[in-house]
Scaffold this active site. Sequence first.
Site, PDB file in Angstrom:
ATOM      1  N   ASN A 206       0.880  -1.165   0.000  1.00  0.00           N
ATOM      2  CA  ASN A 206       0.000   0.000   0.000  1.00  0.00           C
ATOM      3  C   ASN A 206       0.922   1.220   0.000  1.00  0.00           C
ATOM      4  OD1 ASN A 206      -1.443   2.302   0.845  1.00  0.00           O
ATOM      5  ND2 ASN A 206      -3.043   1.041   1.755  1.00  0.00           N
TER       6      ASN A 206
ATOM      7  N   GLU B 118      -3.943   1.823  -2.886  1.00  0.00           N
ATOM      8  CA  GLU B 118      -4.026   3.267  -2.666  1.00  0.00           C
ATOM      9  C   GLU B 118      -3.139   4.046  -3.639  1.00  0.00           C
ATOM     10  OE1 GLU B 118      -5.452   5.299   0.885  1.00  0.00           O
ATOM     11  OE2 GLU B 118      -4.332   3.791   2.017  1.00  0.00           O
TER      12      GLU B 118
ATOM     13  N   ASP C 197      -3.930  -4.855   1.132  1.00  0.00           N
ATOM     14  CA  ASP C 197      -4.175  -4.248   2.440  1.00  0.00           C
ATOM     15  C   ASP C 197      -5.547  -4.712   2.899  1.00  0.00           C
ATOM     16  OD1 ASP C 197      -4.688  -2.705   4.632  1.00  0.00           O
ATOM     17  OD2 ASP C 197      -4.418  -0.776   3.620  1.00  0.00           O
TER      18      ASP C 197
ATOM     19  N   ASN D 158      -6.696  -4.463   6.007  1.00  0.00           N
ATOM     20  CA  ASN D 158      -7.197  -3.666   7.133  1.00  0.00           C
ATOM     21  C   ASN D 158      -7.772  -4.556   8.237  1.00  0.00           C
ATOM     22  OD1 ASN D 158      -6.631  -0.828   6.833  1.00  0.00           O
ATOM     23  ND2 ASN D 158      -7.951  -0.846   5.030  1.00  0.00           N
TER      24      ASN D 158
ATOM     25  N   ASP E 126      -1.317  -6.216   6.090  1.00  0.00           N
ATOM     26  CA  ASP E 126      -1.081  -6.466   4.663  1.00  0.00           C
ATOM     27  C   ASP E 126      -0.729  -7.941   4.509  1.00  0.00           C
ATOM     28  OD1 ASP E 126      -0.919  -3.551   3.331  1.00  0.00           O
ATOM     29  OD2 ASP E 126      -0.025  -3.494   5.348  1.00  0.00           O
TER      30      ASP E 126
ATOM     31  N   ASP F  10       2.972   4.771   4.821  1.00  0.00           N
ATOM     32  CA  ASP F  10       2.804   4.271   6.186  1.00  0.00           C
ATOM     33  C   ASP F  10       2.758   2.729   6.222  1.00  0.00           C
ATOM     34  OD1 ASP F  10       0.374   4.574   4.871  1.00  0.00           O
ATOM     35  OD2 ASP F  10      -0.705   5.367   6.597  1.00  0.00           O
ATOM     36  N   HIS F  11       2.786   2.102   5.045  1.00  0.00           N
ATOM     37  CA  HIS F  11       2.861   0.638   4.958  1.00  0.00           C
ATOM     38  C   HIS F  11       4.222   0.203   4.425  1.00  0.00           C
ATOM     39  CE1 HIS F  11      -1.608  -0.271   5.156  1.00  0.00           C
ATOM     40  NE2 HIS F  11      -1.628   1.015   4.928  1.00  0.00           N
TER      41      HIS F  11
END
Length: 259
Positions: free
Chosen positions: A7, A34, A147, A149, A218, A247-248
Amino acid sequence: MRLATWNVNSLKARLERVEEWLEQVQPDVLCVQETKLGPGVFPSMALASLGYEAADHGEGRWNGVAILSKVGIEDVQTGFGVGSPLDDEARLVSAVCGGIRVFSAYVPNGRSPEDDHYRYKLEWLEALRVHLDRSFSPADPVVVAGDFNVAPDDRDVYDPAAFEGATHVTAPERDAVRALEDWGMVDVFRQHHEPGGLFSWWDYRAGSFHKGKGMRIDLVLATPVVAERATMSLIDRNARKGKSPSDHAPVIVDLADLT
DNA sequence: ATGGTCGTTGCACGA
C-alpha cells in the site's frame, strides 16, 4: 518468482520511492494499493522503463489498485464484475501473471465498528469470498494480496489492549478473513514466521514506527498449490524508513519455479 | 504529554 504487495499511499507522491524499491528488490509482480490516481495519469512509461507492465484500476482522489508485472499480465479484471455497488470504489483488480491469477485488494478501512463503513467492510470481504468461490477452485493457482485492514491475530498488533473495541481486530473482521482461509487460502507470511512483533503498517503520528507500534494488516493469501511453492517471505520494513515513506511496508514472497 | 502526520481536484476529511 518474487511477488510483493505494498500500500503506497498515493503512487504520485510515492513514485520515486517505488521506483527505487523496484530497482533494488526486483519483484516479478507487485500488487499496489491506494494509488489515488484517476484515469489517464498512471505512470505507465516510468514503470515500463523498469521492465513492468501494469494493470491499473483507479478512480481519483481515493483508493485505486494496480498490478505491476515482469512475467506477463493477461486477462485483467476489475472489481467483482457483477454490477455490484461494492464495485463503486476501485478496490480490486486481478490478472494472470506467470500462470497465477493475482488479485490486488484494498479492503475498506471500516473506521469504527459503529460506522456504516464497518458494515461495508464486512460486506466487501464476504463479496470477495463469494467471488473466489464462484470463479475458482481452491486447487487453482490464485493469490489475493493487499491491504486487508484486518490484523488476523492478537499478536499481529503491538498491544491488543490498545485495540479493545477498535476496528481491524474485531471478531467479525477476523472471521471474514478466516472464511477466506476456510475456503482454501493460506496466509503465506504466517507459514514462515511465528506471530508477534512483525508488522506491515505503522501510524505516521507519534513516532509509532520507531516505537514499534504497528499492525500486520497487509497479507498475501494464496491457494495451497501456490503457498507450497513459497520459499521465503518477509516484510521489508526498511521501506518504511527514510524520506517520505508510505505508512505501509511491502510484504515480499518468493515462490519456487514450477518444475 | 491521551496528541502527535500524512495524503488529496485539500482549507476537511480519510487513513
